[in-house]
Motif scaffolding. Structure first.
Motif, PDB file in Angstrom:
ATOM      1  N   GLY A  10      35.643 -11.928  33.191  1.00  0.00           N
ATOM      2  CA  GLY A  10      35.375 -13.286  33.663  1.00  0.00           C
ATOM      3  C   GLY A  10      35.891 -14.332  32.692  1.00  0.00           C
ATOM      4  O   GLY A  10      36.479 -15.333  33.093  1.00  0.00           O
ATOM      5  N   ARG A  11      35.661 -14.103  31.395  1.00  0.00           N
ATOM      6  CA  ARG A  11      36.153 -15.044  30.375  1.00  0.00           C
ATOM      7  C   ARG A  11      37.684 -15.100  30.367  1.00  0.00           C
ATOM      8  O   ARG A  11      38.271 -16.169  30.262  1.00  0.00           O
ATOM      9  N   ALA A  12      38.313 -13.934  30.494  1.00  0.00           N
ATOM     10  CA  ALA A  12      39.782 -13.885  30.522  1.00  0.00           C
ATOM     11  C   ALA A  12      40.305 -14.610  31.760  1.00  0.00           C
ATOM     12  O   ALA A  12      41.290 -15.358  31.683  1.00  0.00           O
ATOM     13  N   ASN A  13      39.640 -14.413  32.889  1.00  0.00           N
ATOM     14  CA  ASN A  13      40.049 -15.102  34.112  1.00  0.00           C
ATOM     15  C   ASN A  13      39.898 -16.615  33.965  1.00  0.00           C
ATOM     16  O   ASN A  13      40.752 -17.383  34.424  1.00  0.00           O
ATOM     17  N   LEU A  14      38.815 -17.045  33.335  1.00  0.00           N
ATOM     18  CA  LEU A  14      38.597 -18.474  33.117  1.00  0.00           C
ATOM     19  C   LEU A  14      39.670 -19.056  32.197  1.00  0.00           C
ATOM     20  O   LEU A  14      40.216 -20.122  32.478  1.00  0.00           O
ATOM     21  N   ARG A  15      39.980 -18.354  31.109  1.00  0.00           N
ATOM     22  CA  ARG A  15      41.039 -18.831  30.209  1.00  0.00           C
ATOM     23  C   ARG A  15      42.371 -18.958  30.953  1.00  0.00           C
ATOM     24  O   ARG A  15      43.084 -19.944  30.814  1.00  0.00           O
ATOM     25  N   ARG A  16      42.694 -17.949  31.767  1.00  0.00           N
ATOM     26  CA  ARG A  16      43.946 -17.982  32.530  1.00  0.00           C
ATOM     27  C   ARG A  16      43.943 -19.150  33.511  1.00  0.00           C
ATOM     28  O   ARG A  16      44.921 -19.882  33.638  1.00  0.00           O
ATOM     29  N   ALA A  17      42.837 -19.350  34.204  1.00  0.00           N
ATOM     30  CA  ALA A  17      42.744 -20.447  35.182  1.00  0.00           C
ATOM     31  C   ALA A  17      42.905 -21.800  34.497  1.00  0.00           C
ATOM     32  O   ALA A  17      43.609 -22.679  34.997  1.00  0.00           O
ATOM     33  N   ILE A  18      42.280 -21.961  33.340  1.00  0.00           N
ATOM     34  CA  ILE A  18      42.396 -23.230  32.609  1.00  0.00           C
ATOM     35  C   ILE A  18      43.821 -23.431  32.119  1.00  0.00           C
ATOM     36  O   ILE A  18      44.372 -24.533  32.194  1.00  0.00           O
ATOM     37  N   TRP A  19      44.449 -22.372  31.651  1.00  0.00           N
ATOM     38  CA  TRP A  19      45.821 -22.453  31.146  1.00  0.00           C
ATOM     39  C   TRP A  19      46.793 -22.895  32.240  1.00  0.00           C
ATOM     40  O   TRP A  19      47.737 -23.638  32.002  1.00  0.00           O
ATOM     41  N   LEU A  20      46.540 -22.457  33.474  1.00  0.00           N
ATOM     42  CA  LEU A  20      47.446 -22.754  34.586  1.00  0.00           C
ATOM     43  C   LEU A  20      47.236 -24.130  35.204  1.00  0.00           C
ATOM     44  O   LEU A  20      48.071 -24.586  35.980  1.00  0.00           O
ATOM     45  N   LEU A  21      46.144 -24.781  34.871  1.00  0.00           N
ATOM     46  CA  LEU A  21      45.867 -26.093  35.456  1.00  0.00           C
ATOM     47  C   LEU A  21      46.819 -27.157  34.924  1.00  0.00           C
ATOM     48  O   LEU A  21      47.244 -27.101  33.764  1.00  0.00           O
ATOM     49  N   PRO A  22      47.139 -28.133  35.737  1.00  0.00           N
ATOM     50  CA  PRO A  22      47.944 -29.257  35.242  1.00  0.00           C
ATOM     51  C   PRO A  22      47.203 -29.993  34.124  1.00  0.00           C
ATOM     52  O   PRO A  22      45.965 -30.006  34.091  1.00  0.00           O
ATOM     53  N   PRO A  23      47.957 -30.602  33.217  1.00  0.00           N
ATOM     54  CA  PRO A  23      47.328 -31.336  32.108  1.00  0.00           C
ATOM     55  C   PRO A  23      46.379 -32.422  32.625  1.00  0.00           C
ATOM     56  O   PRO A  23      46.653 -33.086  33.611  1.00  0.00           O
TER      57      PRO A  23
END
Length: 183
Positions: A10-23
């Motif tokens: 879940g934490r890894a998925n959250l990090r990935r999701a945040i990384w992919l978001l526009p600035p």
């Protein structure tokens, strides 16, 4: 957020999701994160519907339709909605290009056509609508540039030439260019 997975996943998925978001979409304060996305999906769907129905659109409508739904997110639950909205918005932008050019709003037509072609670079009907908008504005240079760029993209990506009708329009444009030099 991912209750069926271990906490580490879940934490890894959250990090990935945040990384992919526009600035600028994430606000972090202490131990909390907040999504600050400016997406008005309902307004975008309404703008798309107006455009598809042949109604005039505004620059803000075109800007609203120029963006994908949650770009960079590739979660399975979202992909169908993204694909559906992408198709609808490209159709809307292309229709808006034609509608606005007929109404004499060439700047809006060209913005809509450029956005449609940017979203779907191999969409021949979008390229044709944009070329026609340039020609309606009496901007042959931009029309020719658009055709050449599109033809090269089709050749490189698919190994094909544009539709014969579009090629004939460009040939007619070239003939005008040659005749104007002689006259």
């Amino acid at each position: 957020m991912w209750p069926d997975n271990p906490e580490a996943v879940g934490r890894a998925n959250l990090r990935r999701a945040i990384w992919l978001l526009p600035p600028g979409w994430i606000i972090c304060e202490a131990d909390e994160i907040e999504l600050d996305a400016d997406i008005d999906y309902d307004a975008a769907k309404k703008a798309a519907q107006r455009a598809i129905e042949g109604q005039e659109v505004s620059m803000s409508d075109i800007e609203l339709l120029s963006e994908d739904l949650l770009p960079g997110w590739h979660d399975e639950w979202l992909m169908l909605a993204q694909d559906s909205f992408r198709l609808k918005r490209v159709q809307a932008l292309e229709t808006a290009c034609v509608t606005m050019a007929k109404a004499g709003y060439f700047a809006l037509a060209i913005q809509a056509g450029a956005a449609a072609l940017s979203a779907e670079p191999l969409r021949e009907s979008a390229a044709e609508a944009l070329i026609n908008a340039h020609l309606a504005q009496r901007n042959r240079h931009e029309a020719a540039l658009c055709f050449r760029t599109f033809a090269a993209r089709l050749k490189n990506e698919l190994g094909v030439q544009p539709d014969a009708t579009l090629c004939d329009r460009f040939a007619d444009l070239q003939a005008l260019k040659v005749n104007s030099r002689r006259g």
